[in-house]
Design a protein around this motif. Structure first.
Motif, PDB file in Angstrom:
ATOM      1  N   LEU A 266      -8.684  37.206 -18.862  1.00  0.00           N
ATOM      2  CA  LEU A 266      -9.394  38.078 -19.487  1.00  0.00           C
ATOM      3  C   LEU A 266      -9.944  39.445 -18.863  1.00  0.00           C
ATOM      4  O   LEU A 266     -10.409  40.293 -19.432  1.00  0.00           O
ATOM      5  CB  LEU A 266     -10.538  37.319 -20.134  1.00  0.00           C
ATOM      6  CG  LEU A 266     -10.094  36.127 -20.899  1.00  0.00           C
ATOM      7  CD1 LEU A 266     -11.427  35.576 -21.516  1.00  0.00           C
ATOM      8  CD2 LEU A 266      -9.334  36.598 -22.034  1.00  0.00           C
ATOM      9  N   THR A 267     -10.287  39.341 -17.398  1.00  0.00           N
ATOM     10  CA  THR A 267     -10.936  40.464 -16.662  1.00  0.00           C
ATOM     11  C   THR A 267      -9.902  40.909 -15.567  1.00  0.00           C
ATOM     12  O   THR A 267      -9.618  41.932 -15.403  1.00  0.00           O
ATOM     13  CB  THR A 267     -12.134  39.915 -15.987  1.00  0.00           C
ATOM     14  OG1 THR A 267     -12.867  39.335 -17.159  1.00  0.00           O
ATOM     15  CG2 THR A 267     -12.783  40.936 -15.309  1.00  0.00           C
ATOM     16  N   THR A 268      -9.517  40.011 -14.469  1.00  0.00           N
ATOM     17  CA  THR A 268      -8.937  40.294 -13.231  1.00  0.00           C
ATOM     18  C   THR A 268      -7.625  41.003 -13.513  1.00  0.00           C
ATOM     19  O   THR A 268      -7.119  41.875 -13.186  1.00  0.00           O
ATOM     20  CB  THR A 268      -8.728  39.212 -12.005  1.00  0.00           C
ATOM     21  OG1 THR A 268     -10.168  38.824 -12.222  1.00  0.00           O
ATOM     22  CG2 THR A 268      -8.511  39.801 -10.998  1.00  0.00           C
ATOM     23  N   ASN A 269      -6.572  40.171 -14.414  1.00  0.00           N
ATOM     24  CA  ASN A 269      -5.308  40.797 -14.384  1.00  0.00           C
ATOM     25  C   ASN A 269      -4.822  40.447 -15.944  1.00  0.00           C
ATOM     26  O   ASN A 269      -4.048  39.746 -16.276  1.00  0.00           O
ATOM     27  CB  ASN A 269      -4.100  39.812 -13.600  1.00  0.00           C
ATOM     28  CG  ASN A 269      -4.057  40.465 -12.125  1.00  0.00           C
ATOM     29  OD1 ASN A 269      -3.758  41.430 -11.918  1.00  0.00           O
ATOM     30  ND2 ASN A 269      -4.273  39.554 -11.227  1.00  0.00           N
ATOM     31  N   SER A 270      -5.527  41.217 -16.719  1.00  0.00           N
ATOM     32  CA  SER A 270      -5.460  41.062 -18.324  1.00  0.00           C
ATOM     33  C   SER A 270      -3.724  41.525 -18.452  1.00  0.00           C
ATOM     34  O   SER A 270      -3.301  42.853 -17.896  1.00  0.00           O
ATOM     35  CB  SER A 270      -6.191  42.038 -19.104  1.00  0.00           C
ATOM     36  OG  SER A 270      -7.549  41.553 -19.043  1.00  0.00           O
ATOM     37  N   PRO A 271      -3.051  41.031 -19.649  1.00  0.00           N
ATOM     38  CA  PRO A 271      -1.785  41.535 -19.856  1.00  0.00           C
ATOM     39  C   PRO A 271      -1.869  43.124 -20.253  1.00  0.00           C
ATOM     40  O   PRO A 271      -2.813  43.839 -20.532  1.00  0.00           O
ATOM     41  CB  PRO A 271      -1.591  40.716 -21.054  1.00  0.00           C
ATOM     42  CG  PRO A 271      -2.294  39.506 -21.086  1.00  0.00           C
ATOM     43  CD  PRO A 271      -3.699  39.729 -20.313  1.00  0.00           C
ATOM     44  N   THR A 272      -0.807  43.807 -20.032  1.00  0.00           N
ATOM     45  CA  THR A 272      -0.563  45.059 -19.950  1.00  0.00           C
ATOM     46  C   THR A 272      -0.803  45.503 -21.821  1.00  0.00           C
ATOM     47  O   THR A 272      -1.555  46.471 -22.040  1.00  0.00           O
ATOM     48  CB  THR A 272       0.886  45.614 -20.102  1.00  0.00           C
ATOM     49  OG1 THR A 272       1.251  45.040 -18.514  1.00  0.00           O
ATOM     50  CG2 THR A 272       1.065  47.040 -20.142  1.00  0.00           C
ATOM     51  N   THR A 273      -0.502  44.546 -22.542  1.00  0.00           N
ATOM     52  CA  THR A 273      -0.909  44.809 -24.057  1.00  0.00           C
ATOM     53  C   THR A 273      -1.914  43.970 -24.295  1.00  0.00           C
ATOM     54  O   THR A 273      -2.173  42.704 -24.603  1.00  0.00           O
ATOM     55  CB  THR A 273       0.277  44.380 -24.828  1.00  0.00           C
ATOM     56  OG1 THR A 273       1.536  44.991 -24.673  1.00  0.00           O
ATOM     57  CG2 THR A 273       0.142  44.501 -26.566  1.00  0.00           C
ATOM     58  N   THR A 274      -3.268  44.739 -24.050  1.00  0.00           N
ATOM     59  CA  THR A 274      -4.672  44.070 -24.579  1.00  0.00           C
ATOM     60  C   THR A 274      -5.070  45.235 -25.356  1.00  0.00           C
ATOM     61  O   THR A 274      -5.279  46.079 -25.343  1.00  0.00           O
ATOM     62  CB  THR A 274      -5.473  43.906 -23.062  1.00  0.00           C
ATOM     63  OG1 THR A 274      -4.920  43.160 -22.199  1.00  0.00           O
ATOM     64  CG2 THR A 274      -6.881  43.580 -23.625  1.00  0.00           C
ATOM     65  N   VAL A 275      -5.547  44.459 -26.594  1.00  0.00           N
ATOM     66  CA  VAL A 275      -6.324  45.136 -27.685  1.00  0.00           C
ATOM     67  C   VAL A 275      -7.761  44.463 -27.771  1.00  0.00           C
ATOM     68  O   VAL A 275      -7.745  43.351 -27.923  1.00  0.00           O
ATOM     69  CB  VAL A 275      -5.588  45.130 -28.967  1.00  0.00           C
ATOM     70  CG1 VAL A 275      -6.258  45.753 -29.957  1.00  0.00           C
ATOM     71  CG2 VAL A 275      -4.002  45.850 -28.594  1.00  0.00           C
ATOM     72  N   THR A 276      -8.727  45.205 -28.144  1.00  0.00           N
ATOM     73  CA  THR A 276     -10.133  44.746 -28.457  1.00  0.00           C
ATOM     74  C   THR A 276     -10.196  44.940 -30.071  1.00  0.00           C
ATOM     75  O   THR A 276     -10.307  46.281 -30.279  1.00  0.00           O
ATOM     76  CB  THR A 276     -11.252  45.496 -27.620  1.00  0.00           C
ATOM     77  OG1 THR A 276     -11.026  45.080 -26.117  1.00  0.00           O
ATOM     78  CG2 THR A 276     -12.409  44.716 -28.102  1.00  0.00           C
ATOM     79  N   ASN A 277     -10.057  44.076 -30.706  1.00  0.00           N
ATOM     80  CA  ASN A 277     -10.287  44.378 -32.139  1.00  0.00           C
ATOM     81  C   ASN A 277     -11.754  44.725 -32.745  1.00  0.00           C
ATOM     82  O   ASN A 277     -12.673  44.522 -31.878  1.00  0.00           O
ATOM     83  CB  ASN A 277     -10.151  42.900 -32.918  1.00  0.00           C
ATOM     84  CG  ASN A 277      -8.363  42.490 -33.060  1.00  0.00           C
ATOM     85  OD1 ASN A 277      -7.944  42.972 -31.916  1.00  0.00           O
ATOM     86  ND2 ASN A 277      -8.083  41.991 -34.019  1.00  0.00           N
ATOM     87  N   SER A 278     -11.813  45.442 -33.610  1.00  0.00           N
ATOM     88  CA  SER A 278     -13.236  46.099 -34.020  1.00  0.00           C
ATOM     89  C   SER A 278     -12.898  46.561 -35.689  1.00  0.00           C
ATOM     90  O   SER A 278     -11.797  46.980 -36.209  1.00  0.00           O
ATOM     91  CB  SER A 278     -13.812  47.140 -33.217  1.00  0.00           C
ATOM     92  OG  SER A 278     -12.842  48.139 -33.201  1.00  0.00           O
ATOM     93  N   GLY A 279     -13.701  46.545 -36.407  1.00  0.00           N
ATOM     94  CA  GLY A 279     -13.880  47.179 -37.735  1.00  0.00           C
ATOM     95  C   GLY A 279     -13.016  46.370 -38.602  1.00  0.00           C
ATOM     96  O   GLY A 279     -12.969  44.880 -38.341  1.00  0.00           O
ATOM     97  N   SER A 280     -12.447  46.764 -39.765  1.00  0.00           N
ATOM     98  CA  SER A 280     -11.734  45.948 -40.688  1.00  0.00           C
ATOM     99  C   SER A 280     -10.603  46.603 -40.999  1.00  0.00           C
ATOM    100  O   SER A 280      -9.919  45.978 -42.161  1.00  0.00           O
ATOM    101  CB  SER A 280     -12.782  46.123 -41.941  1.00  0.00           C
ATOM    102  OG  SER A 280     -12.717  47.420 -42.272  1.00  0.00           O
ATOM    103  N   SER A 281      -9.907  47.411 -40.228  1.00  0.00           N
ATOM    104  CA  SER A 281      -8.590  48.029 -40.592  1.00  0.00           C
ATOM    105  C   SER A 281      -7.247  46.880 -40.355  1.00  0.00           C
ATOM    106  O   SER A 281      -7.684  45.784 -39.691  1.00  0.00           O
ATOM    107  CB  SER A 281      -8.224  48.909 -39.626  1.00  0.00           C
ATOM    108  OG  SER A 281      -7.915  48.529 -38.487  1.00  0.00           O
ATOM    109  N   ALA A 282      -6.347  47.214 -41.002  1.00  0.00           N
ATOM    110  CA  ALA A 282      -5.318  45.990 -41.132  1.00  0.00           C
ATOM    111  C   ALA A 282      -4.747  45.664 -39.630  1.00  0.00           C
ATOM    112  O   ALA A 282      -4.745  44.641 -39.202  1.00  0.00           O
ATOM    113  CB  ALA A 282      -4.142  46.532 -42.065  1.00  0.00           C
ATOM    114  N   ALA A 283      -4.593  46.813 -38.959  1.00  0.00           N
ATOM    115  CA  ALA A 283      -3.940  46.764 -37.575  1.00  0.00           C
ATOM    116  C   ALA A 283      -4.808  46.242 -36.459  1.00  0.00           C
ATOM    117  O   ALA A 283      -4.266  45.514 -35.622  1.00  0.00           O
ATOM    118  CB  ALA A 283      -3.534  48.114 -37.363  1.00  0.00           C
ATOM    119  N   THR A 284      -6.236  46.512 -36.411  1.00  0.00           N
ATOM    120  CA  THR A 284      -6.866  46.032 -35.271  1.00  0.00           C
ATOM    121  C   THR A 284      -8.287  45.482 -35.790  1.00  0.00           C
ATOM    122  O   THR A 284      -9.227  45.145 -34.956  1.00  0.00           O
ATOM    123  CB  THR A 284      -7.092  47.308 -34.480  1.00  0.00           C
ATOM    124  OG1 THR A 284      -7.945  48.382 -35.270  1.00  0.00           O
ATOM    125  CG2 THR A 284      -5.925  47.750 -33.726  1.00  0.00           C
TER     126      THR A 284
END
Length: 320
Positions: free
Chosen positions: A123-141
């Protein structure tokens, strides 16, 4: 220095004992190793290269070359010990039982420590290259508390990103306990499960139904907890992993695990301890005459090794 004895029976008990279901070894597979520190070999992505394979008459063959790199691991020592009053051992119907009880508690605490270290690594030191922080209410994120967020789209998007980086199709998804509970009640999920004829139990979407929906072998619930309070204060339990979703490929067979060409995103090297025939944990004891006690100690040697950050995807804060 006190004389330290190897507790063979307690070692066997400790290696096999596990009360709380821990996820670390379901995310990064355990790899027993013969050396405390060494190199772990990695292959490049040359298998995706488009080569000219046709050979004309009297022509030459196209030559290819694969790259190899390595990362180093260091199996550091973990250990805890607990004193047992000799009267407790003397009065027990089975003298081994108090030692096993102490070993069970110690192993639980050592596994919590391992789980927390791996969570920090991912979660911190070696996070995956594909890392997304979700927020809001859109379909994608959007966060899954919102009916307009689309968890299925988010899974597919992250999976496509892994594939675009040369990673394998994920076969496991791990989701934080609180997030998984909300996901199972999301209208997009319940509708797909109901109308797709997938399994529900007591009106609740099953993990097996989610696995079928997301086209993976297994959906893992990350429900491991630890006490955040200081010693002596009231217990306050917190989830180790939080509100996340992980997608990754996990080796399906021991042979695949040991094949260096398997595109793993990480592993847990554990040193095979010679004194106990190559087991990855050892139980020992020694006497403390001044306290009329016998001390039980567990030790292991391990590391958390990230080998391919491109081969996994992480969504953080998938629920509020």
């Amino acid at each position: 220095m006190p004389t330290v004895h190897i507790e063979a029976a307690v070692t066997s008990f400790a290696v096999g004992y596990q009360e709380q279901e821990f996820a670390a070894a379901k995310i990064y597979p355990i790899v027993p190793v013969s050396k405390k520190n060494d190199k772990y070999w990695l292959f490049g992505k040359e298998q995706f290269d488009a080569q000219t394979t046709r050979r004309g008459a009297d022509g030459s063959y196209t030559r290819v070359k694969h790259d190899q790199s390595n990362v180093s691991y260091l199996c550091e020592e973990d250990g805890l010990e607990e004193p047992i009053d000799k009267s407790e051992i003397d009065n027990a119907d089975d003298p081994v039982r108090p030692k096993e009880t102490a070993a069970a508690i110690i192993k639980q605490q050592m596994l919590i420590s391992l789980e927390r270290r791996l969570a920090l690594e991912i979660l911190t030191t070696n996070s995956p290259t594909t890392t997304v922080t979700n927020s809001g209410s859109s379909a994608a994120t959007g966060q899954w508390d919102n009916a307009t967020a689309d968890p299925i789209l988010q899974v597919k998007t992250a999976r496509a990103a892994i594939r675009a980086l040369g990673g394998p199709k994920p076969n496991r998804i791990a989701i934080g306990s609180a997030a998984l509970s909300i996901l199972k009640q999301h209208p997009l999920i319940t509708n797909r499960v109901i109308y797709g004829g997938l399994s529900m139990s007591g009106g609740i979407v099953s993990n097996a139904a989610l696995a079928a929906l997301f086209e993976v072998d297994e959906v893992i619930e990350l429900d491991q907890v630890y006490n955040t309070a200081k010693q002596g204060q009231a217990t306050s339990l917190s989830n180790i992993w939080g509100k996340i979703m992980l997608q990754y490929y996990f080796p399906k067979t021991p042979r695949e695990l040991l094949d260096l060409r398997t595109p793993m995103w990480g592993c847990l090297p554990f040193w095979k301890i010679p004194e106990v025939g190559g087991q990855i944990m050892i139980a020992e004891s020694y006497d403390e005459p001044q306290r009329n006690s016998t001390v039980i100690r567990l030790r292991s040697f391990n590391d958390e090794l990230t080998t391919g950050k491109d081969f996994a995807a992480l969504n953080k804060a998938v629920v509020a």
